[in-house]
Design a protein around this motif. Sequence first.
Motif, mmCIF file in Angstrom:
data_model
loop_
_atom_site.group_PDB
_atom_site.id
_atom_site.type_symbol
_atom_site.label_atom_id
_atom_site.label_comp_id
_atom_site.label_asym_id
_atom_site.label_seq_id
_atom_site.Cartn_x
_atom_site.Cartn_y
_atom_site.Cartn_z
ATOM 1 N N LEU A 103 30.265 51.146 36.239
ATOM 2 C CA LEU A 103 29.979 50.143 35.212
ATOM 3 C C LEU A 103 30.588 48.780 35.543
ATOM 4 O O LEU A 103 29.941 47.748 35.376
ATOM 5 N N PHE A 104 31.833 48.781 35.998
ATOM 6 C CA PHE A 104 32.565 47.511 36.020
ATOM 7 C C PHE A 104 32.857 46.973 37.420
ATOM 8 O O PHE A 104 33.315 45.857 37.554
ATOM 9 N N GLU A 105 32.659 47.786 38.461
ATOM 10 C CA GLU A 105 33.042 47.312 39.775
ATOM 11 C C GLU A 105 31.897 46.548 40.435
ATOM 12 O O GLU A 105 30.819 47.108 40.631
ATOM 13 N N PRO A 106 32.110 45.283 40.753
ATOM 14 C CA PRO A 106 31.046 44.522 41.404
ATOM 15 C C PRO A 106 30.921 44.948 42.867
ATOM 16 O O PRO A 106 31.847 45.566 43.411
ATOM 17 N N PRO A 107 29.792 44.635 43.490
ATOM 18 C CA PRO A 107 29.676 44.890 44.931
ATOM 19 C C PRO A 107 30.771 44.125 45.674
ATOM 20 O O PRO A 107 31.260 43.112 45.184
ATOM 21 N N LYS A 108 31.139 44.598 46.853
ATOM 22 C CA LYS A 108 32.287 44.020 47.589
ATOM 23 C C LYS A 108 32.148 42.500 47.735
ATOM 24 O O LYS A 108 31.097 41.988 48.095
ATOM 25 N N GLY A 109 33.244 41.828 47.435
ATOM 26 C CA GLY A 109 33.287 40.387 47.637
ATOM 27 C C GLY A 109 32.573 39.591 46.567
ATOM 28 O O GLY A 109 32.439 38.378 46.674
ATOM 29 N N LYS A 110 32.068 40.286 45.509
ATOM 30 C CA LYS A 110 31.370 39.548 44.442
ATOM 31 C C LYS A 110 32.275 39.476 43.212
ATOM 32 O O LYS A 110 33.150 40.305 43.023
ATOM 33 N N PRO A 111 32.061 38.456 42.370
ATOM 34 C CA PRO A 111 32.859 38.369 41.132
ATOM 35 C C PRO A 111 32.486 39.451 40.135
ATOM 36 O O PRO A 111 31.457 40.121 40.285
ATOM 37 N N PHE A 112 33.305 39.580 39.071
ATOM 38 C CA PHE A 112 33.120 40.652 38.088
ATOM 39 C C PHE A 112 31.735 40.636 37.477
ATOM 40 O O PHE A 112 31.137 41.687 37.242
ATOM 41 N N TRP A 113 31.211 39.426 37.229
ATOM 42 C CA TRP A 113 29.926 39.403 36.511
ATOM 43 C C TRP A 113 28.756 39.875 37.358
ATOM 44 O O TRP A 113 27.633 39.890 36.909
ATOM 45 N N SER A 115 28.901 42.938 38.428
ATOM 46 C CA SER A 115 28.910 44.385 38.208
ATOM 47 C C SER A 115 27.769 44.741 37.261
ATOM 48 O O SER A 115 27.122 43.862 36.685
ATOM 49 N N ARG A 116 27.516 46.040 37.106
ATOM 50 C CA ARG A 116 26.448 46.494 36.206
ATOM 51 C C ARG A 116 26.645 45.944 34.803
ATOM 52 O O ARG A 116 25.748 45.390 34.184
ATOM 53 N N PHE A 117 27.864 46.104 34.316
ATOM 54 C CA PHE A 117 28.146 45.647 32.960
ATOM 55 C C PHE A 117 28.080 44.122 32.887
ATOM 56 O O PHE A 117 27.577 43.563 31.909
ATOM 57 N N GLY A 118 28.547 43.487 33.946
ATOM 58 C CA GLY A 118 28.495 42.026 33.988
ATOM 59 C C GLY A 118 27.074 41.515 33.860
ATOM 60 O O GLY A 118 26.795 40.548 33.147
ATOM 61 N N TYR A 119 26.156 42.180 34.543
ATOM 62 C CA TYR A 119 24.744 41.792 34.448
ATOM 63 C C TYR A 119 24.247 41.907 33.006
ATOM 64 O O TYR A 119 23.622 40.999 32.474
#
Lengths: 330, 344
Positions: A103-113, A115-119
């Motif tokens: 849910l909360f982990e963004p792809p490597k090197g990307k900011p939090f938003w 992540s799935r939940f960020g989207y």
Amino acid sequence: MTTYLLRRILWMIPVLLLVALITFTLMHQAPGGPWDRDLNRRQVDAATQEALNRKFGLDKPLFFNFEGGNPFDSQFFNYVANAIQGDLGPSYRQRGRDVQDILFEPPKGKPFWDSRFGYSMRLGVLALILAAVAGIPLGILAALKRNTIFDYAALFVSTIGISVPSFVLAIFLIIVLAGQLNILKIIQRDWSNPAAWSVPAIVLGFGTFAYITRLTRNSMLEVMGQDYIRTARAKGLGGRVIITRHMLRNALIPVMTIMGPALAGLITGSFIIETMFGFPGSGREYVTAISNRDYSMIMGTTLIYAVLIVLANLTVDIMYGFLDPRIKVK
Amino acid sequence: MTTSTQTQAQTPVKPQPQTDPSAATTPGDLSAAFNRAPRSLWRDAWSRLLRNKAAIAGAIVILFFMFVAIFAHHLAPHNPLELNSGKGFLPPMWVQESSTGKAGSPEFVLGTDNLGRDVLSRVIYGARVSMVVGFIPTLIIVVVGVSLGLISGYWGGATDNLLMRFTDIVYAFPDLLFFIIVMTALRATAIGQFLNGLFLLFVALALVNWVGVARLVRGQVLALKERDFVLASRAVGSTHTRIMFRHILPNSLGVIIVAMAFLIPGAIITEAILGYLGLGLRPSTDPNDIFITSWGSMLLEGQTAINNQPWILLAPAIAVALVVLSFNFLGDGLRDALDPRLRE
């Protein structure tokens, strides 16, 4: 006020515990376990399953441990204890990943938003902004021009928006925009393009837009009939000053207070829209989890969503206290 | 002081201006106003409702769909399960597909789906599920909600406390997520298979929605039991039961009816969403079944063809939108008719 707030916040604890308990109990009624594989694949053998169960504490009793020692050393209470520490347990289907990572982990090197939940959060915020920017002025105009064709049109649009569910609206829009007019690609692949977000955000926010329009209009109409408006007119204030300083200030209080729950509703309620548009948010992940019977994922997401909604409802009460001094909390 | 009463305190009941119908008439007309035959509240409401065109249109559409639902097996031109091989993906009869060269035929008015099943017949059978899902849980909700609301508002005490605590939990649980969890978890059990899974849906809907009705009725009771006519009735020695059923309940009926009119479309939407997620009605393969397919399941089946064969999806989508909109128009009309003070 402080004691009231404190009590409201403390009351959240048993409520969320019960939500967890209901979800947990129901999920354990469902057939299948965490180590099941697709039927056509090789199954995990019994010894390994047992070892895995022991490793994740799934050999313990469900609710209370009566085998001596700590009675709360059970699956449910361990789940809750871990959840409080931010650990929602392993996904039953996506091997090696925990629910909170999905849910909360963004792809490597990307900011939090990213992540799935960020989207989902960004889509919800965008939908709410669109709904408010369109709904508030429309509601104000409808109230100021009451019983004109303008008012009736606004009411008609808002009735449609409130009653027709967003996914039905999405079907119509996709068929018209993508099927007939070829403006939109059905399944977007590239969500870095802001234009791609517009259609899902509009569809998602349409119901909220309709609700905000209606609320603004009714709230304006109520304020317009108040004595202090008459007083303001009597002392010779101009129309614009009355509208902005006297009417809007008061009329927008209920509109402002619903923003929190509206946002929570948009973030937690977007799963069908996300699925239809292939949007990579937590909602679509949730739908995938349902069809895969990924119970820990379903449970974790439900809990997160419940926390969001409880917090949003709390903000309404707090905001009312601050924005409208007439409402005194006992 | 409990949290619940505080929540109540935040929404103060605003004194509504009481409009007196005779006040509008000029003094010359007064004798006519006094001499007319007395009309009951319900007759008044009825005549107000009849003047509301949107509400009447909504009611007609609803009656039409109820008729379709009841006589589905007579009305459907085809067996909704019949696979017409070689006739899959036929467009509606007035459409000539340019890309595939397929033309619609009058035999299949709204076209066919991927398996060659008649879309119109399936929409007709789907009306059954929507109507049943709309009405049956709503009836349960109203019976349970009204009884508990009456008790909780009239007697207060433990029932009242329990109701308020339960409300907090229900409001914290996103309803749709609750339905999804119930339907996923209990789908394979005996209850989940009863009535093609509809029974479980009824229970889930009722479990969540009775609280709203109970809260509504409770609020009504709290306001009504302080009114003078209740006091007067008590003064002449009426029993509690009599006060409840002769005075408080009839005076709350308007609010209850309006709440029903909005609960029904909510349930229909829920079924459509669950069906779309594959969690609604279990599709039947037995043509003698009463419930064969639902609009939600049709939306799911049509989803993959949204680009090229939109009619498969369009027909149930329009049906859902039409029914839900009709109930909302009727609900708005009922609210205006039963409580003119609330008219916007």
